[in-house]
Enzyme design. Structure first.
Site, PDB file in Angstrom:
ATOM      1  N   HIS A   1      12.495  -2.590  -2.632  1.00 13.23           N
ATOM      2  CA  HIS A   1      11.779  -2.578  -3.909  1.00 13.23           C
ATOM      3  C   HIS A   1      12.423  -3.586  -4.869  1.00 13.23           C
ATOM      4  CE1 HIS A   1       9.307  -1.058  -7.104  1.00 13.23           C
ATOM      5  NE2 HIS A   1      10.373  -1.102  -7.882  1.00 13.23           N
TER       6      HIS A   1
ATOM      7  N   ARG B   1       0.845  -1.196   0.000  1.00 12.35           N
ATOM      8  CA  ARG B   1       0.000   0.000   0.000  1.00 12.35           C
ATOM      9  C   ARG B   1       0.874   1.237   0.000  1.00 12.35           C
ATOM     10  NH1 ARG B   1      -5.404  -1.374  -0.889  1.00 12.35           N
ATOM     11  NH2 ARG B   1      -5.725  -3.393   0.112  1.00 12.35           N
TER      12      ARG B   1
HETATM   13  C1  GAR Z   1       9.552  -8.504  -2.341  1.00 13.59           C
HETATM   14  O1  GAR Z   1      10.054  -8.908  -3.602  1.00 13.59           O
HETATM   15  C2  GAR Z   1       9.614  -6.997  -2.216  1.00 13.59           C
HETATM   16  O2  GAR Z   1      10.711  -6.426  -2.879  1.00 13.59           O
HETATM   17  C3  GAR Z   1       8.334  -6.592  -2.889  1.00 13.59           C
HETATM   18  O3  GAR Z   1       7.382  -7.558  -2.476  1.00 13.59           O
HETATM   19  C4  GAR Z   1       8.052  -8.786  -2.225  1.00 13.59           C
HETATM   20  C5  GAR Z   1       7.673  -9.226  -0.824  1.00 13.59           C
HETATM   21  O4  GAR Z   1       8.128 -10.515  -0.558  1.00 13.59           O
HETATM   22  N1  GAR Z   1       7.924  -5.291  -2.512  1.00 13.59           N
HETATM   23  C6  GAR Z   1       7.268  -4.456  -3.319  1.00 13.59           C
HETATM   24  O5  GAR Z   1       6.960  -4.744  -4.458  1.00 13.59           O
HETATM   25  C7  GAR Z   1       6.913  -3.112  -2.711  1.00 13.59           C
HETATM   26  N2  GAR Z   1       6.341  -2.272  -3.686  1.00 13.59           N
HETATM   27  P1  GAR Z   1       8.111 -11.084   0.916  1.00 13.59           P
HETATM   28  O6  GAR Z   1       6.684 -10.871   1.441  1.00 13.59           O
HETATM   29  O7  GAR Z   1       8.408 -12.527   0.742  1.00 13.59           O
HETATM   30  O8  GAR Z   1       9.125 -10.348   1.728  1.00 13.59           O
END
Ligand code: GAR
Length: 263
Positions: free
Chosen positions: A159, A136
């Site tokens: 990111h 979010r």
């Molecule tokens: C990760 O790849 C993170 O970089 C990305 O969501 C994934 C979460 O993985 N974040 C975003 O895209 C933020 N905009 P996780 O829940 O296994 O840590």
């Protein structure tokens, strides 16, 4: 050893980054402890990881808040300290020609959800708020209530792309679909824009001809689990300093940028 910092975490999904940070705190790789894990998603499986380590958790169900405000707009009651003109002036998520009603609904509904987040976080004082797959966008309403001093930002995000390329929600897929030969991940402080705040650290990997979206996500996540603890430890050691830099441009002008110096 440094004094331990208190880390709050927000997640939306599986929480593998959260796990990497929990493990790094427990092994002493980070001089810190996690004081809460919050989510916008009642089904976030990462909450289990927090519970397994005795960490307090809470949920602010963004989807149901937004749905109920859409259904009954007459019931919209923004927080008492909400100032929409201040948010319009600060935000850089929407362009000037965006639908004003859409922008207004976004700002008001976010502030309502964010006021609940702040209320849930209030019992747990923290030094750093880390976003670990929190999907979010945070509005200036929330950011200003966490970042009390302009030169000491304390909301960090990871990111899945080499920013400033591919901001948004699907960084690895966007990198792959563009045909990039290198992908990577970035840790940065949050500002009022979309994935636009000062960069703390980045790691990159090669994209080979036989890679797929699935394989590059795997390569990327493995690097995230190294990068995020390293950046948080730099914060814990007080080694991240925000500086204002001025750079000359080709046409003889100057651009100002807030960047992170590692001291
Ligand atoms: C990760 O790849 C993170 O970089 C990305 O969501 C994934 C979460 O993985 N974040 C975003 O895209 C933020 N905009 P996780 O829940 O296994 O840590």
């Amino acid at each position: 050893m440094h004094k331990k910092i208190r880390i709050g975490a927000l997640i939306s999904g599986g929480g593998t980054n959260l796990q990497a940070i929990i493990d790094s705190c427990e092994s002493g790789k980070i001089d810190g402890e996690i004081v809460f894990v919050g989510t916008d998603n009642p089904d976030a499986s990462g909450l289990e990881r927090a519970k397994n380590h005795g960490i307090n958790t809470f949920t602010v169900d963004y989807s149901s808040i937004i749905q109920s405000l859409k259904k009954e707009p007459e019931k919209i009651a923004p927080p008492k300290d909400f100032d929409i003109d201040d948010l319009y002036a600060k935000q850089s998520l929407f362009s000037d020609d965006a639908d004003p009603e859409k922008v207004k609904f976004f700002m008001v509904s976010r502030a309502i959800a964010e006021a609940k987040l702040l209320e849930e976080m209030a019992p747990y004082p923290f030094d750093l708020l880390m976003l670990a797959g929190f999907m979010r966008t945070l509005s200036p309403y929330f950011i200003d209530r966490v970042n009390k001093e302009a030169d000491h930002p304390r909301i960090m995000n990871i990111h899945p792309a080499l920013l400033p390329s591919f901001p948004g929600t699907d960084g690895y897929s966007d990198t792959f679909r563009y045909g990039c030969k290198v992908g990577g991940c970035t840790v940065h402080f949050i500002d009022y824009g979309e994935d636009s705040g000062p960069i703390i650290g980045q790691k990159a990997f090669q994209i080979q001809p036989d890679d797929t979206i699935a394989t590059i996500k795997k390569k990327g996540l493995e690097l995230e689990w190294e990068l995020y603890p390293e950046c948080i430890q730099l914060f814990a050691q007080g080694r991240l300093k925000i500086v204002n830099r001025s750079y000359p441009t080709k046409d003889g002008k100057k651009i100002q940028r807030r960047i992170v110096d590692i001291v």
